[in-house]
Design an enzyme around this catalytic site. Structure first.
Site, PDB file in Angstrom:
ATOM      1  N   ARG A   1       5.747  -7.796  15.256  1.00 54.77           N
ATOM      2  CA  ARG A   1       4.914  -8.864  14.786  1.00 54.77           C
ATOM      3  C   ARG A   1       3.320  -7.917  15.440  1.00 54.77           C
ATOM      4  NH1 ARG A   1       4.370 -13.316  18.864  1.00 54.77           N
ATOM      5  NH2 ARG A   1       6.541 -13.823  18.333  1.00 54.77           N
TER       6      ARG A   1
ATOM      7  N   LYS B   1       8.630 -15.559  25.915  1.00 52.78           N
ATOM      8  CA  LYS B   1       7.713 -14.749  26.527  1.00 52.78           C
ATOM      9  C   LYS B   1       8.778 -14.292  27.874  1.00 52.78           C
ATOM     10  CE  LYS B   1       3.126 -16.498  25.773  1.00 52.78           C
ATOM     11  NZ  LYS B   1       3.540 -17.098  24.721  1.00 52.78           N
TER      12      LYS B   1
ATOM     13  N   THR C   1      -2.000 -13.210  11.658  1.00 55.04           N
ATOM     14  CA  THR C   1      -3.378 -13.253  11.779  1.00 55.04           C
ATOM     15  C   THR C   1      -3.814 -14.494  10.889  1.00 55.04           C
ATOM     16  OG1 THR C   1      -5.480 -12.310  11.889  1.00 55.04           O
ATOM     17  CG2 THR C   1      -3.958 -11.546  10.205  1.00 55.04           C
ATOM     18  N   HIS C   2      -4.868 -15.197  11.112  1.00 52.76           N
ATOM     19  CA  HIS C   2      -5.805 -16.079  10.237  1.00 52.76           C
ATOM     20  C   HIS C   2      -6.952 -15.316   9.763  1.00 52.76           C
ATOM     21  CE1 HIS C   2      -4.045 -17.891  14.074  1.00 52.76           C
ATOM     22  NE2 HIS C   2      -3.433 -18.701  13.203  1.00 52.76           N
TER      23      HIS C   2
ATOM     24  N   ASP D   1       7.065 -12.440  22.328  1.00 52.61           N
ATOM     25  CA  ASP D   1       5.613 -12.336  22.542  1.00 52.61           C
ATOM     26  C   ASP D   1       5.200 -11.167  23.269  1.00 52.61           C
ATOM     27  OD1 ASP D   1       5.603 -14.621  20.924  1.00 52.61           O
ATOM     28  OD2 ASP D   1       4.767 -15.745  22.666  1.00 52.61           O
TER      29      ASP D   1
ATOM     30  N   LYS E   1      -3.881  -9.297  16.762  1.00 53.88           N
ATOM     31  CA  LYS E   1      -5.001  -8.721  17.541  1.00 53.88           C
ATOM     32  C   LYS E   1      -4.790  -8.726  19.070  1.00 53.88           C
ATOM     33  CE  LYS E   1      -8.037  -9.801  13.676  1.00 53.88           C
ATOM     34  NZ  LYS E   1      -9.555 -10.530  13.446  1.00 53.88           N
TER      35      LYS E   1
ATOM     36  N   ARG F   1      -5.981 -20.221  25.523  1.00 58.86           N
ATOM     37  CA  ARG F   1      -6.447 -19.440  24.710  1.00 58.86           C
ATOM     38  C   ARG F   1      -6.665 -19.533  23.476  1.00 58.86           C
ATOM     39  NH1 ARG F   1      -1.748 -17.338  27.795  1.00 58.86           N
ATOM     40  NH2 ARG F   1      -0.039 -18.064  25.911  1.00 58.86           N
TER      41      ARG F   1
ATOM     42  N   GLN G   1      -0.397  -5.484  20.121  1.00 58.60           N
ATOM     43  CA  GLN G   1      -1.619  -5.830  19.998  1.00 58.60           C
ATOM     44  C   GLN G   1      -2.690  -4.831  19.646  1.00 58.60           C
ATOM     45  OE1 GLN G   1      -1.655  -6.819  24.007  1.00 58.60           O
ATOM     46  NE2 GLN G   1      -1.094  -9.134  23.676  1.00 58.60           N
TER      47      GLN G   1
ATOM     48  N   ALA H   1      -4.530 -11.892  22.272  1.00 58.50           N
ATOM     49  CA  ALA H   1      -4.962 -13.141  22.754  1.00 58.50           C
ATOM     50  C   ALA H   1      -5.732 -13.009  24.391  1.00 58.50           C
ATOM     51  CB  ALA H   1      -4.249 -14.023  22.588  1.00 58.50           C
TER      52      ALA H   1
HETATM   53  C1  LIG Z   1       2.081 -16.115  14.811  1.00 57.86           C
HETATM   54  C2  LIG Z   1       1.432 -15.446  15.830  1.00 57.86           C
HETATM   55  C3  LIG Z   1       1.870 -15.068  16.923  1.00 57.86           C
HETATM   56  C4  LIG Z   1       0.954 -14.699  17.818  1.00 57.86           C
HETATM   57  N1  LIG Z   1       1.591 -14.026  19.000  1.00 57.86           N
HETATM   58  C5  LIG Z   1       0.783 -13.288  19.957  1.00 57.86           C
HETATM   59  C6  LIG Z   1       1.367 -12.626  21.025  1.00 57.86           C
HETATM   60  O1  LIG Z   1       2.629 -12.365  21.140  1.00 57.86           O
HETATM   61  N2  LIG Z   1       0.523 -11.951  21.884  1.00 57.86           N
HETATM   62  C7  LIG Z   1      -1.118 -12.230  21.641  1.00 57.86           C
HETATM   63  O2  LIG Z   1      -1.360 -11.520  22.524  1.00 57.86           O
HETATM   64  N3  LIG Z   1      -1.663 -12.751  20.608  1.00 57.86           N
HETATM   65  C8  LIG Z   1      -0.823 -13.439  19.712  1.00 57.86           C
HETATM   66  N4  LIG Z   1      -1.043 -14.157  18.671  1.00 57.86           N
HETATM   67  C9  LIG Z   1      -2.775 -14.521  18.909  1.00 57.86           C
HETATM   68  C10 LIG Z   1      -3.474 -13.636  18.409  1.00 57.86           C
HETATM   69  O3  LIG Z   1      -3.527 -12.228  19.118  1.00 57.86           O
HETATM   70  C11 LIG Z   1      -4.855 -13.782  17.950  1.00 57.86           C
HETATM   71  O4  LIG Z   1      -5.458 -14.144  19.331  1.00 57.86           O
HETATM   72  C12 LIG Z   1      -5.002 -14.850  17.135  1.00 57.86           C
HETATM   73  O5  LIG Z   1      -4.189 -15.022  16.208  1.00 57.86           O
HETATM   74  C13 LIG Z   1      -6.628 -15.025  16.738  1.00 57.86           C
HETATM   75  O6  LIG Z   1      -7.040 -13.979  16.215  1.00 57.86           O
HETATM   76  P1  LIG Z   1      -6.937 -13.716  14.366  1.00 57.86           P
HETATM   77  O7  LIG Z   1      -5.884 -12.574  14.123  1.00 57.86           O
HETATM   78  O8  LIG Z   1      -6.496 -15.022  13.759  1.00 57.86           O
HETATM   79  O9  LIG Z   1      -8.243 -13.484  14.094  1.00 57.86           O
HETATM   80  P2  LIG Z   1      -9.736 -13.695  14.525  1.00 57.86           P
HETATM   81  O10 LIG Z   1     -10.819 -12.957  14.096  1.00 57.86           O
HETATM   82  O11 LIG Z   1      -9.808 -14.364  16.100  1.00 57.86           O
HETATM   83  O12 LIG Z   1      -9.992 -15.280  13.691  1.00 57.86           O
HETATM   84  C14 LIG Z   1      -9.837 -15.052  12.250  1.00 57.86           C
HETATM   85  C15 LIG Z   1     -10.223 -16.498  11.574  1.00 57.86           C
HETATM   86  O13 LIG Z   1      -9.179 -17.228  11.918  1.00 57.86           O
HETATM   87  C16 LIG Z   1      -9.365 -18.391  12.224  1.00 57.86           C
HETATM   88  N5  LIG Z   1      -9.040 -18.856  13.870  1.00 57.86           N
HETATM   89  C17 LIG Z   1      -8.596 -17.868  14.587  1.00 57.86           C
HETATM   90  N6  LIG Z   1      -8.474 -18.280  15.859  1.00 57.86           N
HETATM   91  C18 LIG Z   1      -8.408 -19.489  15.810  1.00 57.86           C
HETATM   92  C19 LIG Z   1      -8.289 -20.620  16.555  1.00 57.86           C
HETATM   93  N7  LIG Z   1      -7.892 -20.372  18.044  1.00 57.86           N
HETATM   94  N8  LIG Z   1      -8.780 -21.765  16.270  1.00 57.86           N
HETATM   95  C20 LIG Z   1      -9.339 -22.178  14.966  1.00 57.86           C
HETATM   96  N9  LIG Z   1      -9.285 -21.180  14.111  1.00 57.86           N
HETATM   97  C21 LIG Z   1      -9.122 -20.020  14.497  1.00 57.86           C
HETATM   98  C22 LIG Z   1     -10.958 -18.751  12.132  1.00 57.86           C
HETATM   99  O14 LIG Z   1     -11.058 -19.229  10.929  1.00 57.86           O
HETATM  100  C23 LIG Z   1     -11.390 -17.107  12.218  1.00 57.86           C
HETATM  101  O15 LIG Z   1     -12.401 -16.740  11.525  1.00 57.86           O
HETATM  102  C24 LIG Z   1      -0.427 -14.563  17.780  1.00 57.86           C
HETATM  103  C25 LIG Z   1      -1.080 -15.116  16.884  1.00 57.86           C
HETATM  104  C26 LIG Z   1      -0.292 -15.646  15.522  1.00 57.86           C
HETATM  105  C27 LIG Z   1      -0.965 -16.029  14.308  1.00 57.86           C
END
Ligand SMILES: Cc1cc2nc3c(=O)[nH]c(=O)nc-3n(C[C@H](O)[C@H](O)[C@H](O)COP(=O)(O)OP(=O)(O)OC[C@H]3O[C@@H](n4cnc5c(N)ncnc54)[C@H](O)[C@@H]3O)c2cc1C
Length: 309
Positions: free
Chosen positions: A184, A101, A226-227, A135, A187, A288, A164, A189
């Site tokens: 990367r 970061k 993303t998840h 990040d 969405k 977060r 993002q 955070a």
């Molecule tokens: C490898 C990686 C690097 C990242 N780097 C950054 C970055 O540099 N800057 C930044 O702003 N953000 C970063 N993020 C965070 C990202 O922006 C999201 O806030 C975060 O990934 C949750 O969103 P989602 O895309 O998983 O989708 P969502 O729609 O939020 O979630 C989809 C599904 O994933 C699961 N899930 C999501 N979040 C969680 C949680 N916290 N606990 C449990 N289950 C969960 C749930 O099953 C949910 O239904 C990163 C995420 C990842 C995976």
């Protein structure tokens, strides 16, 4: 927003504020953090990376910390990364790169300090062939972060950045990224105002899919971070239908989140990497993760009840 949705949002905000107050830096907070954080020491991060490697999942180590308040702290953070890179390089069979970061490396103090520290990290990473991913932090840091990327990318190939899909500006930023830089896609955070970010989740998801297509067609290696099962599946489908090598993308998830999906994709031979945070500064990271998902707050509360009971 409907009346019910509005009430739910207000309730959720209150709930989160209460839980945030409870988390603080207590031992309970630390215990809950361990669901998402490898541990406090570099060795904990390395062991987590080994464990992932045994399941065919690569790792990305992140030494937790952000918004340092002095030049000395920023320089110490760079030292920490240089040490981590040395250990990664010396550890046999580890598939691991690092995430940094910029506010941990002095961006709040000055651009020059941040450039100097980041370049020191890159100089240690380059001979070891380890990629350094930056990040993306909250929206006020987007311009300086992209500026650091542009300046350093001119001298070092082993650096990429997160962008993002929640931010409205990203639709334009994506056309000004350095050619070929690994990107990367996340969405986002951070809680942002509707003037800079899409308030609707559907718009954030649509932007994610559009940005993925743009990045891919502009030749960037894309880390789909993303998840969200629909977005992951969509990225894989898009890549395969275009006949692009699957190595052009990497599916990335966070340590401790959707491990079933991580194992499933890795088992089917797709490139998967988990983001592995470690270090004592876990509090902002944990809040977060709590904010992203109501179920995590319930996980926290049930730990609290169990502890008191
Ligand atoms: C490898 C990686 C690097 C990242 N780097 C950054 C970055 O540099 N800057 C930044 O702003 N953000 C970063 N993020 C965070 C990202 O922006 C999201 O806030 C975060 O990934 C949750 O969103 P989602 O895309 O998983 O989708 P969502 O729609 O939020 O979630 C989809 C599904 O994933 C699961 N899930 C999501 N979040 C969680 C949680 N916290 N606990 C449990 N289950 C969960 C749930 O099953 C949910 O239904 C990163 C995420 C990842 C995976």
């Amino acid at each position: 927003m409907t009346g019910t949705a509005l009430r739910a949002a207000v309730l959720w905000g209150t709930e989160l504020a209460v839980v945030r107050g409870l988390v603080t830096r207590s031992s309970l907070g630390r215990r809950v953090a361990h669901r998402f954080v490898a541990g406090e020491r570099l060795e904990d991060g390395i062991s987590a990376a080994h464990a992932l490697g045994r399941r065919g999942i690569a790792a990305m180590l992140d030494h937790l910390g952000e918004n340092v308040t002095s030049e000395a702290q920023a320089s110490a953070a760079a030292d920490g990364y240089v040490l981590a890179l040395k250990l990664i390089h010396e550890t046999e069979g580890l598939h691991c790169n690092i995430a940094i970061k910029l506010t941990q490396l002095g961006l709040d103090q000055s651009m020059d300090l941040c450039l100097e520290n980041t370049e020191r990290v890159l100089a240690a990473a380059e001979p070891a062939g380890i990629l350094v991913m930056v990040d993306m932090e909250s929206s006020e840091y987007v311009d300086p972060t992209l500026e650091v990327l542009r300046r350093l990318r001119a001298r070092h190939q082993g650096i990429g950045v997160a962008i993002q899909s929640a931010l409205r500006r990203t639709a334009d930023d994506v056309f000004a990224l350095p050619d070929g830089a690994p990107i990367r896609l996340v969405k986002g955070a951070y809680l942002e105002s509707p003037s800079v970010a899409y308030p609707s989740r559907a718009d954030v998801d649509r932007a994610f899919a559009r940005l993925f297509a743009t990045l891919t067609s502009r030749g960037h290696p894309v880390h789909v971070a993303t998840h969200d099962p629909r977005l992951l599946a969509g990225a894989v489908r898009f890549t395969e239908r275009r006949g692009l090598p699957i190595e052009r993308i990497e599916l990335q998830m966070l340590l401790g989140i959707r491990e079933d999906l991580q194992r499933d994709y890795a088992g089917r031979g797709y490139p998967v990497r988990a983001y592995v945070p470690y270090g004592a500064e876990w509090y902002p990271y944990l809040t977060r993760r709590l904010a992203e998902r109501p179920a995590n707050v319930w996980f926290f509360v049930s730990n609290l009840v169990r502890r008191r009971g």
